[in-house]
Design a protein around this motif. Sequence first.
Motif, PDB file in Angstrom:
ATOM      1  N   THR A  93       0.837  -1.168   0.050  1.00  0.00           N
ATOM      2  CA  THR A  93      -0.014  -0.080  -0.050  1.00  0.00           C
ATOM      3  C   THR A  93       0.871   1.157   0.101  1.00  0.00           C
ATOM      4  OG1 THR A  93      -1.695  -1.226   1.255  1.00  0.00           O
ATOM      5  CG2 THR A  93      -1.944   1.220   1.409  1.00  0.00           C
ATOM      6  N   PRO A  94       0.795   2.109  -1.122  1.00  0.00           N
ATOM      7  CA  PRO A  94       1.457   3.378  -1.193  1.00  0.00           C
ATOM      8  C   PRO A  94       1.424   4.349  -0.214  1.00  0.00           C
ATOM      9  CG  PRO A  94       0.073   3.195  -3.036  1.00  0.00           C
ATOM     10  CD  PRO A  94      -0.141   2.088  -2.124  1.00  0.00           C
ATOM     11  N   ILE A  95       1.542   4.099   1.067  1.00  0.00           N
ATOM     12  CA  ILE A  95       1.169   5.359   2.156  1.00  0.00           C
ATOM     13  C   ILE A  95       2.567   4.928   3.019  1.00  0.00           C
ATOM     14  CG2 ILE A  95      -1.020   5.704   1.609  1.00  0.00           C
ATOM     15  CD1 ILE A  95      -1.682   4.087   4.070  1.00  0.00           C
ATOM     16  N   GLU A  96       3.232   6.175   3.762  1.00  0.00           N
ATOM     17  CA  GLU A  96       3.968   5.780   4.495  1.00  0.00           C
ATOM     18  C   GLU A  96       3.488   5.034   5.903  1.00  0.00           C
ATOM     19  OE1 GLU A  96       6.448   9.254   5.736  1.00  0.00           O
ATOM     20  OE2 GLU A  96       6.448  10.262   3.871  1.00  0.00           O
ATOM     21  N   GLU A  97       2.359   5.051   6.373  1.00  0.00           N
ATOM     22  CA  GLU A  97       1.842   4.521   7.475  1.00  0.00           C
ATOM     23  C   GLU A  97       1.978   2.941   7.316  1.00  0.00           C
ATOM     24  OE1 GLU A  97       0.376   6.872   5.973  1.00  0.00           O
ATOM     25  OE2 GLU A  97       0.643   8.337   7.277  1.00  0.00           O
ATOM     26  N   THR A  98       2.271   2.249   6.009  1.00  0.00           N
ATOM     27  CA  THR A  98       2.411   0.942   5.732  1.00  0.00           C
ATOM     28  C   THR A  98       3.241   0.225   6.595  1.00  0.00           C
ATOM     29  OG1 THR A  98       1.516   1.375   3.468  1.00  0.00           O
ATOM     30  CG2 THR A  98       2.735  -0.760   3.946  1.00  0.00           C
ATOM     31  N   ILE A  99       4.371   0.996   7.179  1.00  0.00           N
ATOM     32  CA  ILE A  99       5.265   0.232   8.085  1.00  0.00           C
ATOM     33  C   ILE A  99       4.736  -0.133   9.271  1.00  0.00           C
ATOM     34  CG2 ILE A  99       6.346   2.527   8.943  1.00  0.00           C
ATOM     35  CD1 ILE A  99       8.983   0.929   8.687  1.00  0.00           C
ATOM     36  N   GLY A 114       9.833  -8.485   1.667  1.00  0.00           N
ATOM     37  CA  GLY A 114      10.229  -8.267   0.456  1.00  0.00           C
ATOM     38  C   GLY A 114       9.681  -7.340  -0.382  1.00  0.00           C
ATOM     39  N   ALA A 115       8.053  -7.566  -0.288  1.00  0.00           N
ATOM     40  CA  ALA A 115       7.183  -6.797  -0.794  1.00  0.00           C
ATOM     41  C   ALA A 115       7.319  -5.380  -0.191  1.00  0.00           C
ATOM     42  CB  ALA A 115       5.563  -7.106  -0.836  1.00  0.00           C
ATOM     43  N   PHE A 116       7.471  -5.151   1.022  1.00  0.00           N
ATOM     44  CA  PHE A 116       7.648  -3.855   1.719  1.00  0.00           C
ATOM     45  C   PHE A 116       8.806  -3.187   1.077  1.00  0.00           C
ATOM     46  CE2 PHE A 116       9.672  -1.095   4.685  1.00  0.00           C
ATOM     47  CZ  PHE A 116       8.801  -0.171   4.817  1.00  0.00           C
ATOM     48  N   VAL A 140       2.937  -3.241   8.461  1.00  0.00           N
ATOM     49  CA  VAL A 140       3.919  -4.488   8.174  1.00  0.00           C
ATOM     50  C   VAL A 140       4.383  -4.828   9.400  1.00  0.00           C
ATOM     51  CG1 VAL A 140       6.172  -5.104   7.447  1.00  0.00           C
ATOM     52  CG2 VAL A 140       4.534  -4.040   5.852  1.00  0.00           C
ATOM     53  N   LYS A 141       4.710  -4.077  10.320  1.00  0.00           N
ATOM     54  CA  LYS A 141       5.414  -4.568  11.732  1.00  0.00           C
ATOM     55  C   LYS A 141       4.131  -5.313  12.593  1.00  0.00           C
ATOM     56  CE  LYS A 141       8.590  -0.933  12.432  1.00  0.00           C
ATOM     57  NZ  LYS A 141       9.082   0.379  13.241  1.00  0.00           N
ATOM     58  N   LYS A 142       3.066  -4.851  12.456  1.00  0.00           N
ATOM     59  CA  LYS A 142       1.900  -5.294  13.178  1.00  0.00           C
ATOM     60  C   LYS A 142       1.714  -7.055  12.559  1.00  0.00           C
ATOM     61  CE  LYS A 142      -3.048  -5.134  14.536  1.00  0.00           C
ATOM     62  NZ  LYS A 142      -4.114  -4.354  14.519  1.00  0.00           N
ATOM     63  N   LEU A 143       1.701  -6.994  11.231  1.00  0.00           N
ATOM     64  CA  LEU A 143       1.683  -8.404  10.515  1.00  0.00           C
ATOM     65  C   LEU A 143       2.922  -9.185  10.683  1.00  0.00           C
ATOM     66  CD1 LEU A 143       0.413  -7.259   6.948  1.00  0.00           C
ATOM     67  CD2 LEU A 143      -1.071  -8.445   8.909  1.00  0.00           C
ATOM     68  N   MET A 144       3.884  -8.819  11.262  1.00  0.00           N
ATOM     69  CA  MET A 144       5.005  -9.771  11.695  1.00  0.00           C
ATOM     70  C   MET A 144       4.697 -10.340  12.896  1.00  0.00           C
ATOM     71  SD  MET A 144       8.381  -7.962  10.357  1.00  0.00           S
ATOM     72  CE  MET A 144       9.290  -9.199  10.396  1.00  0.00           C
ATOM     73  N   THR A 145       3.802 -10.091  13.771  1.00  0.00           N
ATOM     74  CA  THR A 145       3.255 -10.786  14.656  1.00  0.00           C
ATOM     75  C   THR A 145       1.975 -11.671  14.580  1.00  0.00           C
ATOM     76  OG1 THR A 145       1.806  -8.855  15.544  1.00  0.00           O
ATOM     77  CG2 THR A 145       4.211  -8.738  16.192  1.00  0.00           C
ATOM     78  N   VAL A 173       6.930   4.306  -1.468  1.00  0.00           N
ATOM     79  CA  VAL A 173       6.470   5.262  -0.548  1.00  0.00           C
ATOM     80  C   VAL A 173       6.919   4.725   1.004  1.00  0.00           C
ATOM     81  CG1 VAL A 173       4.652   6.650   0.164  1.00  0.00           C
ATOM     82  CG2 VAL A 173       4.688   6.057  -2.097  1.00  0.00           C
ATOM     83  N   ALA A 174       6.583   3.601   1.105  1.00  0.00           N
ATOM     84  CA  ALA A 174       6.727   3.610   2.787  1.00  0.00           C
ATOM     85  C   ALA A 174       8.458   3.165   3.062  1.00  0.00           C
ATOM     86  CB  ALA A 174       5.950   2.220   2.940  1.00  0.00           C
ATOM     87  N   PHE A 175       8.995   2.345   2.112  1.00  0.00           N
ATOM     88  CA  PHE A 175      10.319   2.081   2.235  1.00  0.00           C
ATOM     89  C   PHE A 175      11.339   3.086   2.237  1.00  0.00           C
ATOM     90  CE2 PHE A 175      14.144   0.729   0.120  1.00  0.00           C
ATOM     91  CZ  PHE A 175      15.084   0.114   1.291  1.00  0.00           C
ATOM     92  N   ASN A 176      11.204   4.055   1.313  1.00  0.00           N
ATOM     93  CA  ASN A 176      12.034   5.044   1.322  1.00  0.00           C
ATOM     94  C   ASN A 176      11.817   6.242   2.105  1.00  0.00           C
ATOM     95  OD1 ASN A 176      13.935   4.171  -0.901  1.00  0.00           O
ATOM     96  ND2 ASN A 176      11.802   4.252  -2.205  1.00  0.00           N
ATOM     97  N   THR A 177      12.062   5.829   3.466  1.00  0.00           N
ATOM     98  CA  THR A 177      11.907   6.701   4.718  1.00  0.00           C
ATOM     99  C   THR A 177      12.800   6.288   5.624  1.00  0.00           C
ATOM    100  OG1 THR A 177      10.409   5.333   5.897  1.00  0.00           O
ATOM    101  CG2 THR A 177       9.487   6.887   4.525  1.00  0.00           C
TER     102      THR A 177
END
Length: 133
Positions: A23-29, A54-56, A32-37, A61-65
């Motif tokens: 999802t191309p928004i900064e909040e996606t991280i 890998g998809a992240f 992703v962190k929540k999904l890791m649990t 948008v979300a990775f390049n921060t």
Amino acid sequence: DKYQKYKDDSLTLNKWFMIQATTPIEETISVVKKLMTHPDFDIKNPNRVRALVGAFSGNTVAFNTKEGYNFMAGQIVQLDKINPLLASGLAGCFRSWKKMSPHLRASAQKALAYLNREELSQPTKEIITKISD
């Protein structure tokens, strides 16, 4: 709804993780962190890791921060102990760091410096060294 319907279908579940990580928004991280649990996420499952982490890393948008770079660096270190080939493949996400804006370039460079200080497997260290030069 999709999760409940397809939770027993590994391929579809991987796509479910992937869609959320791209999802191309900064909040996606945070997602992703929540999904890791999530009970269906297993850091030892390479396909699941590629689907989420890998998809992240391909989410421009979300990775390049700063947070995205630090997150990926931490994941590479953790994964290198479990699956060095997977970690070395994910390390390639930093290849374009020199093309970023000065602010992002500095954040990526710090993440790479952190990776260079870590004790990593030969395949991962090789990728990080090539990218850092």
